[in-house]
Motif scaffolding. Structure first.
Motif, PDB file in Angstrom:
ATOM      1  N   GLY A  31       0.791  -1.331  -0.082  1.00 31.09           N
ATOM      2  CA  GLY A  31      -0.050  -0.125  -0.057  1.00 31.09           C
ATOM      3  C   GLY A  31       0.900   1.263  -0.140  1.00 31.09           C
ATOM      4  N   GLY A  32       2.048   1.192  -0.178  1.00 33.76           N
ATOM      5  CA  GLY A  32       3.111   2.286  -0.208  1.00 33.76           C
ATOM      6  C   GLY A  32       3.021   3.012  -1.692  1.00 33.76           C
ATOM      7  N   VAL A  33       3.905   3.770  -1.635  1.00 33.95           N
ATOM      8  CA  VAL A  33       3.956   4.708  -3.321  1.00 33.95           C
ATOM      9  C   VAL A  33       4.295   3.603  -4.234  1.00 33.95           C
ATOM     10  CG1 VAL A  33       5.090   6.229  -4.413  1.00 33.95           C
ATOM     11  CG2 VAL A  33       4.642   6.779  -1.935  1.00 33.95           C
ATOM     12  N   LEU A  34       3.698   3.665  -5.335  1.00 33.09           N
ATOM     13  CA  LEU A  34       3.928   2.972  -6.527  1.00 33.09           C
ATOM     14  C   LEU A  34       5.163   3.173  -6.924  1.00 33.09           C
ATOM     15  CD1 LEU A  34       2.754   0.597  -8.312  1.00 33.09           C
ATOM     16  CD2 LEU A  34       1.655   2.303  -9.697  1.00 33.09           C
ATOM     17  N   ARG A  35       6.167   2.082  -7.102  1.00 32.35           N
ATOM     18  CA  ARG A  35       7.407   2.319  -7.778  1.00 32.35           C
ATOM     19  C   ARG A  35       7.320   2.042  -8.988  1.00 32.35           C
ATOM     20  NH1 ARG A  35      11.971   2.582  -4.128  1.00 32.35           N
ATOM     21  NH2 ARG A  35      11.627   2.461  -2.140  1.00 32.35           N
ATOM     22  N   ASN A  36       8.141   2.966  -9.901  1.00 33.93           N
ATOM     23  CA  ASN A  36       8.446   2.534 -11.413  1.00 33.93           C
ATOM     24  C   ASN A  36       8.744   1.435 -11.790  1.00 33.93           C
ATOM     25  OD1 ASN A  36       9.721   2.637 -14.039  1.00 33.93           O
ATOM     26  ND2 ASN A  36       9.496   4.789 -14.028  1.00 33.93           N
ATOM     27  N   ARG A  37       9.863   0.525 -10.937  1.00 33.19           N
ATOM     28  CA  ARG A  37      10.512  -0.640 -11.513  1.00 33.19           C
ATOM     29  C   ARG A  37       9.266  -1.666 -11.108  1.00 33.19           C
ATOM     30  NH1 ARG A  37      13.855   0.992  -7.300  1.00 33.19           N
ATOM     31  NH2 ARG A  37      13.668  -0.336  -5.407  1.00 33.19           N
ATOM     32  N   ILE A  38       8.526  -1.545 -10.156  1.00 33.46           N
ATOM     33  CA  ILE A  38       7.586  -2.530  -9.563  1.00 33.46           C
ATOM     34  C   ILE A  38       6.665  -2.532 -10.876  1.00 33.46           C
ATOM     35  CG2 ILE A  38       5.904  -3.395  -8.077  1.00 33.46           C
ATOM     36  CD1 ILE A  38       8.542  -3.699  -7.091  1.00 33.46           C
ATOM     37  N   PHE A  39       5.880  -1.287 -11.123  1.00 36.55           N
ATOM     38  CA  PHE A  39       4.964  -1.266 -12.232  1.00 36.55           C
ATOM     39  C   PHE A  39       5.271  -1.852 -13.563  1.00 36.55           C
ATOM     40  CE2 PHE A  39       3.222   1.162 -15.818  1.00 36.55           C
ATOM     41  CZ  PHE A  39       1.825   0.646 -15.769  1.00 36.55           C
ATOM     42  N   ARG A  40       6.728  -1.486 -14.067  1.00 34.65           N
ATOM     43  CA  ARG A  40       7.428  -2.127 -15.264  1.00 34.65           C
ATOM     44  C   ARG A  40       7.583  -3.595 -14.972  1.00 34.65           C
ATOM     45  NH1 ARG A  40      12.704   0.809 -18.136  1.00 34.65           N
ATOM     46  NH2 ARG A  40      12.685  -0.763 -19.740  1.00 34.65           N
ATOM     47  N   ARG A  41       8.064  -4.197 -14.231  1.00 30.24           N
ATOM     48  CA  ARG A  41       8.275  -5.338 -14.254  1.00 30.24           C
ATOM     49  C   ARG A  41       7.216  -6.048 -14.050  1.00 30.24           C
ATOM     50  NH1 ARG A  41      13.811  -5.050 -10.087  1.00 30.24           N
ATOM     51  NH2 ARG A  41      15.299  -3.976 -11.748  1.00 30.24           N
ATOM     52  N   GLY A  42       6.218  -5.901 -12.951  1.00 32.57           N
ATOM     53  CA  GLY A  42       5.196  -6.765 -12.678  1.00 32.57           C
ATOM     54  C   GLY A  42       4.056  -6.711 -13.702  1.00 32.57           C
ATOM     55  N   PHE A  43       3.983  -5.413 -14.190  1.00 32.65           N
ATOM     56  CA  PHE A  43       2.779  -5.243 -15.286  1.00 32.65           C
ATOM     57  C   PHE A  43       3.176  -4.966 -16.706  1.00 32.65           C
ATOM     58  CE2 PHE A  43       2.100  -4.533 -10.832  1.00 32.65           C
ATOM     59  CZ  PHE A  43       0.921  -5.419 -10.597  1.00 32.65           C
ATOM     60  N   LEU A  44       3.879  -3.649 -16.909  1.00 34.30           N
ATOM     61  CA  LEU A  44       3.881  -3.063 -17.986  1.00 34.30           C
ATOM     62  C   LEU A  44       4.625  -3.991 -19.007  1.00 34.30           C
ATOM     63  CD1 LEU A  44       3.371  -0.398 -19.801  1.00 34.30           C
ATOM     64  CD2 LEU A  44       5.582   0.575 -19.033  1.00 34.30           C
ATOM     65  N   THR A  45       5.917  -4.413 -18.710  1.00 38.49           N
ATOM     66  CA  THR A  45       6.682  -5.228 -19.703  1.00 38.49           C
ATOM     67  C   THR A  45       5.874  -6.201 -20.373  1.00 38.49           C
ATOM     68  OG1 THR A  45       8.563  -4.762 -18.364  1.00 38.49           O
ATOM     69  CG2 THR A  45       8.779  -6.464 -19.934  1.00 38.49           C
ATOM     70  N   ALA A  46       5.210  -6.963 -19.654  1.00 36.53           N
ATOM     71  CA  ALA A  46       4.545  -8.167 -20.321  1.00 36.53           C
ATOM     72  C   ALA A  46       3.405  -7.913 -20.953  1.00 36.53           C
ATOM     73  CB  ALA A  46       4.021  -9.201 -19.179  1.00 36.53           C
ATOM     74  N   ALA A  47       2.620  -6.556 -20.603  1.00 39.12           N
ATOM     75  CA  ALA A  47       1.584  -6.158 -21.267  1.00 39.12           C
ATOM     76  C   ALA A  47       1.980  -5.530 -22.644  1.00 39.12           C
ATOM     77  CB  ALA A  47       0.850  -5.090 -20.566  1.00 39.12           C
ATOM     78  N   ALA A  48       3.045  -4.799 -22.480  1.00 40.79           N
ATOM     79  CA  ALA A  48       3.531  -4.299 -23.764  1.00 40.79           C
ATOM     80  C   ALA A  48       3.929  -5.332 -24.786  1.00 40.79           C
ATOM     81  CB  ALA A  48       4.568  -3.320 -23.487  1.00 40.79           C
ATOM     82  N   ALA A  49       4.396  -6.194 -24.516  1.00 39.50           N
ATOM     83  CA  ALA A  49       4.993  -7.454 -25.366  1.00 39.50           C
ATOM     84  C   ALA A  49       3.755  -8.145 -25.894  1.00 39.50           C
ATOM     85  CB  ALA A  49       5.930  -8.267 -24.660  1.00 39.50           C
ATOM     86  N   GLU A  50       2.514  -8.298 -25.176  1.00 39.49           N
ATOM     87  CA  GLU A  50       1.351  -8.744 -25.548  1.00 39.49           C
ATOM     88  C   GLU A  50       0.665  -8.068 -26.868  1.00 39.49           C
ATOM     89  OE1 GLU A  50      -3.016  -9.365 -23.760  1.00 39.49           O
ATOM     90  OE2 GLU A  50      -1.356  -9.852 -22.384  1.00 39.49           O
ATOM     91  N   ILE A  51       0.745  -6.650 -26.636  1.00 43.22           N
ATOM     92  CA  ILE A  51       0.291  -5.870 -27.557  1.00 43.22           C
ATOM     93  C   ILE A  51       1.131  -5.589 -28.785  1.00 43.22           C
ATOM     94  CG2 ILE A  51      -1.359  -4.816 -25.926  1.00 43.22           C
ATOM     95  CD1 ILE A  51       0.266  -1.945 -26.426  1.00 43.22           C
ATOM     96  N   GLY A  52       2.471  -6.273 -28.763  1.00 39.94           N
ATOM     97  CA  GLY A  52       3.237  -5.976 -30.088  1.00 39.94           C
ATOM     98  C   GLY A  52       4.082  -4.653 -29.882  1.00 39.94           C
ATOM     99  N   VAL A  53       4.278  -4.375 -28.720  1.00 33.23           N
ATOM    100  CA  VAL A  53       5.424  -3.103 -28.339  1.00 33.23           C
ATOM    101  C   VAL A  53       6.282  -3.460 -27.398  1.00 33.23           C
ATOM    102  CG1 VAL A  53       5.536  -0.674 -28.120  1.00 33.23           C
ATOM    103  CG2 VAL A  53       3.362  -1.561 -28.961  1.00 33.23           C
ATOM    104  N   PRO A  54       7.131  -4.577 -27.451  1.00 29.57           N
ATOM    105  CA  PRO A  54       8.110  -4.929 -26.610  1.00 29.57           C
ATOM    106  C   PRO A  54       9.054  -3.868 -26.122  1.00 29.57           C
ATOM    107  CG  PRO A  54       8.962  -5.821 -28.740  1.00 29.57           C
ATOM    108  CD  PRO A  54       7.274  -5.254 -28.920  1.00 29.57           C
ATOM    109  N   GLY A  55       9.586  -3.890 -24.819  1.00 33.09           N
ATOM    110  CA  GLY A  55      10.491  -3.005 -24.136  1.00 33.09           C
ATOM    111  C   GLY A  55       9.727  -1.632 -24.109  1.00 33.09           C
ATOM    112  N   LEU A  56       8.769  -1.476 -23.856  1.00 34.58           N
ATOM    113  CA  LEU A  56       8.131  -0.220 -23.562  1.00 34.58           C
ATOM    114  C   LEU A  56       8.396   0.156 -22.152  1.00 34.58           C
ATOM    115  CD1 LEU A  56       6.098   2.000 -25.234  1.00 34.58           C
ATOM    116  CD2 LEU A  56       4.168   0.941 -23.901  1.00 34.58           C
TER     117      LEU A  56
END
Length: 377
Positions: free
Chosen positions: A272-297
């Motif tokens: 419940g603390g402040v959302l960190r960039n690397r947590i959001f990126r590694r846990g959610f964004l990286t896989a989601a971006a690859a899924e829509i065809g924009v890897p490495g976003l």
């Protein structure tokens, strides 16, 4: 001038006065001519106002870097933290033990070239600029005559093409992220349509969401220092108010319902603390971006996306500058020159349309006059 004998032979000692009229000596000259030339150079530098007291240049580079950085009250804590890391990792190990007065330009150039073998061009420039800033202060403080880190030959930084998502890709990404963490799809939308920096998004509180005006008030940002997040002022100390598209405002209003004004809008799912960039990126964004065809976003590329969508919607440079929190319109143009370059064709089309209309009106008016003359005849 006096001579003295050493184990290696005859040496010369000179005595001279510094600009403050105090007397000092310099010894170790191998020949009388060498000592005489030194005395002459002292007199010339005194007359030009460029004299440097050798005793003041004996401080080492590492000692001076620490002293210099301690005076930089104009820098943000995060900038100081990065500078300390640069000094500790890249400057002190190789140049730290050298006295300021003994640091030669060629030594610094060789060091910079060596850095280029393992560091990216932009990293080399940051490291050299950090050293150069401290050495320029040493020049201004009268400890050395010139800055040996100025005007070095450094590797050129090649432009990295930015990734811009379309409206459709933004919404696909939002759905893909939302499927991995309830509520985090809204993060994608806010970054893509409001253009916040990550620290600004992480620092948003419930009180910063002005539902009535449809605005996000950027009053603070979260910065990381020694691994810990701290609240600070926005970059360039510029608070700003950002308009929010209605469909995002509705989502935000639902997200902050029944929450306290001081609560953060976006928080980590576990603690419940402040959302960190690397947590959001590694846990959610990286896989989601690859899924829509924009890897490495990256999250920052969603800020670039906001700029692209705003320009395509007709935003001018000044409006985009205020929205993104740039210090000047020049910074906006320099950062997104490619976006405005693509608008040149549309400008030519628009100018052509106006010109054609004017020509048609003038032509019709001319024809009417000719017809009027014919009728009169």
């Amino acid at each position: 001038m006096t001579s003295y004998t050493t184990a290696s032979g005859k040496k010369y000692r000179v005595q001279y006065r510094k600009p403050d009229h105090s007397s000092t000596t310099r010894r170790g000259f191998s020949t009388k001519k060498e000592a005489t030339l030194f005395l002459a150079s002292v007199e010339v530098s005194k007359s030009r106002g460029s004299y440097v007291d050798p005793t003041r240049s004996r401080v080492t580079v590492a000692e001076w870097m620490d002293r210099w950085l301690a005076t930089r009250s104009d820098l943000r804590p995060s900038t100081i933290d990065r500078a300390q890391g640069i000094i500790r990792r890249n400057i002190a190990p190789d140049l730290g033990g050298i006295p300021l007065g003994d640091l030669e330009r060629m030594t610094v150039q060789e060091w910079a070239s060596w850095l280029s073998e393992t560091q990216a061009p932009w990293s080399v420039r940051k490291i050299v600029n950090t050293l150069g800033g401290a050495l320029q202060m040493a020049v201004d403080d009268g400890r050395i005559t010139t800055n040996p880190a100025a005007r070095l030959k450094l590797p050129k930084v090649s432009k990295v093409s930015k990734t811009y998502l379309t409206h459709e890709q933004v919404h696909d990404l939002e759905e893909a992220v939302e499927g991995r963490g309830v509520g985090y799809g809204l993060v994608v939308l806010v970054l893509s349509y409001c253009g916040l920096r990550w620290g600004e998004l992480a620092g948003l509180t419930v009180a910063d969401v002005d539902v009535k005006r449809g605005r996000l008030e950027v009053r603070h940002t979260m910065i990381e220092i020694n691994g810990y997040l701290e609240e600070s002022t926005p970059k360039d100390y510029e608070e700003r108010s950002i308009p929010v598209p209605a469909f995002i405002l509705l989502r935000l209003e639902q997200a902050i319902a029944d929450r306290k004004p001081g609560d953060h809008v976006f928080v980590g799912q576990r603690g419940g603390g402040v959302l960190r960039n690397r947590i959001f990126r590694r846990g959610f964004l990286t896989a989601a971006a690859a899924e829509i065809g924009v890897p490495g976003l990256t999250p920052h590329e969603l800020r670039h996306t906001c700029a692209s969508l705003a320009v395509s919607a007709g935003a001018n440079v000044k409006a985009l500058q205020r929205m993104l929190g740039h210090a000047s319109a020049k910074e906006t143009l320099d950062t997104y020159a490619d976006l405005f370059d693509s608008d040149l064709d549309s400008v030519a089309v628009a100018l052509n349309q106006v010109a054609v209309k004017v020509i048609e009106v003038k032509s019709k008016s001319h024809d009417d006059l000719e017809n009027l003359g014919t009728e009169t005849d």
